[in-house]
Write an enzyme that holds these catalytic residues in place. Sequence first.
Site, mmCIF file in Angstrom:
data_model
loop_
_atom_site.group_PDB
_atom_site.id
_atom_site.type_symbol
_atom_site.label_atom_id
_atom_site.label_comp_id
_atom_site.label_asym_id
_atom_site.label_seq_id
_atom_site.Cartn_x
_atom_site.Cartn_y
_atom_site.Cartn_z
ATOM 1 N N THR A 109 0.872 -1.029 0.032
ATOM 2 C CA THR A 109 -0.025 -0.294 -0.046
ATOM 3 C C THR A 109 1.041 1.341 0.116
ATOM 4 O OG1 THR A 109 -1.578 -1.353 1.220
ATOM 5 C CG2 THR A 109 -1.751 1.087 1.310
ATOM 6 N N TYR B 99 11.342 -9.456 15.503
ATOM 7 C CA TYR B 99 10.541 -8.766 16.693
ATOM 8 C C TYR B 99 10.170 -7.527 16.506
ATOM 9 C CZ TYR B 99 13.228 -13.096 17.998
ATOM 10 O OH TYR B 99 13.893 -14.445 18.012
ATOM 11 N N GLU C 126 -0.766 -1.997 14.296
ATOM 12 C CA GLU C 126 -1.457 -1.925 12.955
ATOM 13 C C GLU C 126 -2.860 -2.777 13.253
ATOM 14 O OE1 GLU C 126 0.859 -3.416 9.552
ATOM 15 O OE2 GLU C 126 -0.631 -3.916 8.643
HETATM 16 C C1 LIG Z 1 -4.904 -4.642 -0.503
HETATM 17 C C2 LIG Z 1 -3.918 -5.247 0.299
HETATM 18 C C3 LIG Z 1 -3.078 -4.309 0.827
HETATM 19 C C4 LIG Z 1 -2.035 -4.636 1.535
HETATM 20 N N1 LIG Z 1 -0.964 -3.990 1.979
HETATM 21 C C5 LIG Z 1 0.209 -4.412 2.440
HETATM 22 C C6 LIG Z 1 1.351 -3.487 2.705
HETATM 23 O O1 LIG Z 1 1.052 -2.383 2.857
HETATM 24 N N2 LIG Z 1 2.624 -4.185 3.246
HETATM 25 C C7 LIG Z 1 2.688 -5.450 3.368
HETATM 26 O O2 LIG Z 1 3.623 -5.815 3.587
HETATM 27 N N3 LIG Z 1 1.606 -6.350 3.198
HETATM 28 C C8 LIG Z 1 0.449 -5.883 2.612
HETATM 29 N N4 LIG Z 1 -0.661 -6.691 2.195
HETATM 30 C C9 LIG Z 1 -0.469 -8.158 2.487
HETATM 31 C C10 LIG Z 1 -1.391 -8.864 3.442
HETATM 32 O O3 LIG Z 1 -0.959 -8.544 4.571
HETATM 33 C C11 LIG Z 1 -1.081 -10.380 3.112
HETATM 34 O O4 LIG Z 1 -1.932 -10.579 2.040
HETATM 35 C C12 LIG Z 1 -1.771 -11.226 4.186
HETATM 36 O O5 LIG Z 1 -0.845 -11.248 5.332
HETATM 37 C C13 LIG Z 1 -1.806 -12.545 3.785
HETATM 38 O O6 LIG Z 1 -0.554 -13.193 3.184
HETATM 39 P P1 LIG Z 1 -0.992 -13.874 1.790
HETATM 40 O O7 LIG Z 1 -1.655 -12.928 0.712
HETATM 41 O O8 LIG Z 1 0.470 -14.270 1.329
HETATM 42 O O9 LIG Z 1 -1.751 -15.295 1.823
HETATM 43 P P2 LIG Z 1 -0.854 -16.633 2.170
HETATM 44 O O10 LIG Z 1 -0.203 -16.468 3.412
HETATM 45 O O11 LIG Z 1 -0.571 -17.082 1.165
HETATM 46 O O12 LIG Z 1 -2.613 -17.187 2.932
HETATM 47 C C14 LIG Z 1 -3.224 -17.841 2.114
HETATM 48 C C15 LIG Z 1 -4.329 -18.814 2.816
HETATM 49 O O13 LIG Z 1 -3.752 -19.800 3.619
HETATM 50 C C16 LIG Z 1 -4.063 -19.530 5.114
HETATM 51 N N5 LIG Z 1 -3.034 -19.678 5.820
HETATM 52 C C17 LIG Z 1 -1.896 -19.407 5.698
HETATM 53 N N6 LIG Z 1 -0.680 -19.717 6.740
HETATM 54 C C18 LIG Z 1 -1.708 -20.598 7.429
HETATM 55 C C19 LIG Z 1 -1.659 -21.322 8.970
HETATM 56 N N7 LIG Z 1 -0.477 -21.427 9.341
HETATM 57 N N8 LIG Z 1 -2.725 -22.021 9.241
HETATM 58 C C20 LIG Z 1 -3.746 -21.782 8.822
HETATM 59 N N9 LIG Z 1 -4.187 -21.196 7.492
HETATM 60 C C21 LIG Z 1 -2.998 -20.535 6.957
HETATM 61 C C22 LIG Z 1 -4.282 -18.186 4.928
HETATM 62 O O14 LIG Z 1 -5.064 -17.596 6.419
HETATM 63 C C23 LIG Z 1 -5.036 -17.726 3.665
HETATM 64 O O15 LIG Z 1 -6.409 -17.923 4.015
HETATM 65 C C24 LIG Z 1 -1.685 -6.147 1.580
HETATM 66 C C25 LIG Z 1 -2.756 -7.087 1.046
HETATM 67 C C26 LIG Z 1 -3.900 -6.679 0.194
HETATM 68 C C27 LIG Z 1 -4.799 -7.387 -0.276
#
Ligand SMILES: Cc1cc2nc3c(=O)[nH]c(=O)nc-3n(C[C@H](O)[C@H](O)[C@H](O)COP(=O)(O)OP(=O)(O)OC[C@H]3O[C@@H](n4cnc5c(N)ncnc54)[C@H](O)[C@@H]3O)c2cc1C
Length: 405
Positions: free
Chosen positions: A184, A259, A268
Amino acid sequence: MSSPVGPAVDAAAGDAILKPDFGARRRHFIFTDEHEQLRESIHAFVVAELAPHAEEWEETTFPDSVFRRMGELGFLGLDKPEAYGGQGGDYFTALVLAEEMAHSNSGGLAMGVAVHTDMTLPPILAFGTEAQKQAWAVPAIRGEKILCLGITEPDAGSDVSGIRTHAVRDGDEYVINGAKTYITNGHRADAIVLVTKTDLDAGYDGFTLFLVPMDVPGVVREQRLQKLGMHASDTALLAFQDVRVGADAVLGQVGKGFYHIMWELQGERLIGAAGCVAGAQKAFAKTLAYALERRAFGRKIGHFQVTRHKFAEMATKIESARQMVYVTAWRFANGEYPVREISMAKLHAARVAVEVADECIQIHGGAGYMKEYGIERVWRDLRLNRIGAGTDEIMLDVIGRSYGL
Ligand SMILES: Cc1cc2nc3c(=O)[nH]c(=O)nc-3n(C[C@H](O)[C@H](O)[C@H](O)COP(=O)(O)OP(=O)(O)OC[C@H]3O[C@@H](n4cnc5c(N)ncnc54)[C@H](O)[C@@H]3O)c2cc1C
């Protein structure tokens, strides 16, 4: 005058008849008169200067001038130290901002501002050197520089420990390579707080944060990503190709970045939860007005018992989320590190917000599905909260693990 134990005791004395006053303003005990004055001034600004542009900014993303204007008004540094140009307020002032931004009718705008004020500035102020604070925090609080935060990568989101972006020491410099996605403010930002690995064999002790100017050679703003909602924000895919920064770009301690970023995520998540409650409340109010106007079968739709109960359910859910957020914020503001409760508040508030937005679409009927009424956008924007800043599943895992499971 009411007694110290409340109005019921006065009534018992026989000189008052108690009737519920549902319209009374109820100020939560975490807020003072000063917070309420601040709320009024932020509200007036948001309604006059931001909300009128909500539709336009869905198409164009909001302009950088919003940061400058909010900086001029002091809204980007409400809880930041006066020494760096902030207002020196308490943590609750940040909650007030997060809540009032819901009245911009633009989740993307609220998120873009929150990433700057509540996600990127806190680690700079908490872990930065004096030079870093002067170079980045001071102009960021003025709204002259824009910040973003890079944790997520194409191959690692929930599993932060799986990131691949790495920084290798080379004399007085570090050389950074990797990629970050869904960032973002990534297109507009002047600097990024970047999560890297500096020691691939050290596990959680192998992470280091860097504060990297976005105009150094090798930082590539690759793609502007298209999204379900939050259209007013810009979301970037970024590449870091042999980016050279001095050792003075390290933010905090070498090897302690994991950490540091886990601490950042607590603030956040709490601010995000406050935004969820405010967003849900706004959708509720809008839908209530609709239900008291729209008629079917000879009566207002709000007067069907089923609809009345839908509002009762929504109000109860919103109130439960609000209380969790406020009480947890009180603990956070008073020096505790309540990771379990923050995770619960974030999980619950995000779920409630999405459930409420969905129910609000239902109560609007076909109008709820139409762009014109803006309620479909509320759902699209709020939906992110069950994913961003830690998914529902990750919140459940943090909560479950906190019991030793
Ligand atoms: C519009 C938008 C803005 C964002 N802005 C930022 C930003 O400014 N900076 C930044 O760094 N990130 C940002 N993000 C990223 C956001 O924080 C991540 O999308 C989020 O943390 C999930 O990671 P992922 O998309 O890789 O999903 P994944 O980690 O691939 O997860 C996919 C699915 O698997 C599940 N899963 C994964 N691990 C486990 C587990 N251990 N147990 C059970 N289920 C699990 C998840 O819950 C999810 O349902 C943004 C995302 C979006 C969509």
